[in-house]
Design an enzyme around this catalytic site. Structure first.
Site, PDB file in Angstrom:
ATOM      1  N   LYS A   1       1.229  -1.572  -0.352  1.00  0.00           N
ATOM      2  CA  LYS A   1      -0.231   0.089  -0.078  1.00  0.00           C
ATOM      3  C   LYS A   1       1.217   1.293  -0.037  1.00  0.00           C
ATOM      4  O   LYS A   1       0.219   2.243  -0.138  1.00  0.00           O
ATOM      5  CB  LYS A   1      -0.842  -0.213   1.167  1.00  0.00           C
ATOM      6  CG  LYS A   1      -2.262  -1.489   0.980  1.00  0.00           C
ATOM      7  CD  LYS A   1      -3.354  -0.434   2.201  1.00  0.00           C
ATOM      8  CE  LYS A   1      -2.593  -0.474   3.845  1.00  0.00           C
ATOM      9  NZ  LYS A   1      -2.965  -0.799   4.287  1.00  0.00           N
TER      10      LYS A   1
ATOM     11  N   ASP B   1      -2.996   1.935   9.260  1.00  0.00           N
ATOM     12  CA  ASP B   1      -3.850   0.983   9.374  1.00  0.00           C
ATOM     13  C   ASP B   1      -4.282   0.358  10.854  1.00  0.00           C
ATOM     14  O   ASP B   1      -5.075  -0.560  11.097  1.00  0.00           O
ATOM     15  CB  ASP B   1      -3.725  -0.287   8.523  1.00  0.00           C
ATOM     16  CG  ASP B   1      -2.665  -1.150   8.874  1.00  0.00           C
ATOM     17  OD1 ASP B   1      -1.965  -1.244   9.369  1.00  0.00           O
ATOM     18  OD2 ASP B   1      -2.455  -1.854   8.165  1.00  0.00           O
ATOM     19  N   ASN B   2      -3.713   0.966  11.963  1.00  0.00           N
ATOM     20  CA  ASN B   2      -3.859   0.467  12.952  1.00  0.00           C
ATOM     21  C   ASN B   2      -4.410   1.680  14.293  1.00  0.00           C
ATOM     22  O   ASN B   2      -3.303   2.437  14.165  1.00  0.00           O
ATOM     23  CB  ASN B   2      -3.258  -0.371  13.847  1.00  0.00           C
ATOM     24  CG  ASN B   2      -1.913  -0.373  13.660  1.00  0.00           C
ATOM     25  OD1 ASN B   2      -1.363  -0.077  15.108  1.00  0.00           O
ATOM     26  ND2 ASN B   2      -0.613  -0.810  12.678  1.00  0.00           N
TER      27      ASN B   2
ATOM     28  N   CYS C   1     -21.161  -3.240   6.420  1.00  0.00           N
ATOM     29  CA  CYS C   1     -20.288  -3.467   5.596  1.00  0.00           C
ATOM     30  C   CYS C   1     -19.257  -4.059   6.115  1.00  0.00           C
ATOM     31  O   CYS C   1     -18.538  -4.253   5.362  1.00  0.00           O
ATOM     32  CB  CYS C   1     -20.579  -1.861   5.483  1.00  0.00           C
ATOM     33  SG  CYS C   1     -19.753  -0.500   6.358  1.00  0.00           S
TER      34      CYS C   1
END
Length: 132
Positions: free
Chosen positions: A13, A61-62, A117
């Site tokens: 990423k 992401d954390n 979702c």
């Protein structure tokens, strides 16, 4: 997520995002890193490294990594732009030292339930598989 396309599957990423942003604005000086951010990598992201930056821009992401970078930004009085997604929700926070709240100053309230979702498309905790 808008930086990523199907042909990016399986690629880092950080590298993919850096290439996409560089294409949008070639005058930016961007370097992607493929290592975790935290105490264990402080020898790479040391005082000299942070002092060489004009600002910190994250897409971590954390929460633990975000809090760590936020703390370092505050220590070195560096502006920071934090961004992230959770399911179909996105957020961006601009932090200007001594002018705005920093990332760790406030915590979002835990949601009362798990968004559908997230369960269907973005499960990231064991509780999500149990709920599903």
């Amino acid at each position: 997520q808008f930086l990523f396309r199907e042909h990016h599957l399986g690629k880092l990423k950080s590298t993919t995002a850096a290439q996409a942003v560089q294409t949008m604005n070639p005058s930016l000086n961007i370097r992607a890193y493929d290592m975790a951010v935290g105490k264990a990598t402080e020898r790479h992201f040391n005082e000299d490294f942070i002092n060489s930056l004009d600002a910190l821009v994250t897409a971590l992401d954390n929460v633990e990594a975000r809090l760590y970078v936020d703390d370092r930004a505050m220590q070195f009085s560096k502006p920071m732009v934090d961004s992230g997604t959770l399911g179909s929700k996105g957020n961006v926070q601009v932090v200007v030292p001594r002018m705005t709240l920093h990332y760790g100053a406030e915590r979002d309230q835990a949601p009362a339930s798990i968004a559908i979702c997230t369960l269907k498309s973005f499960p990231y905790r064991i509780e999500h598989t149990i709920q599903w």
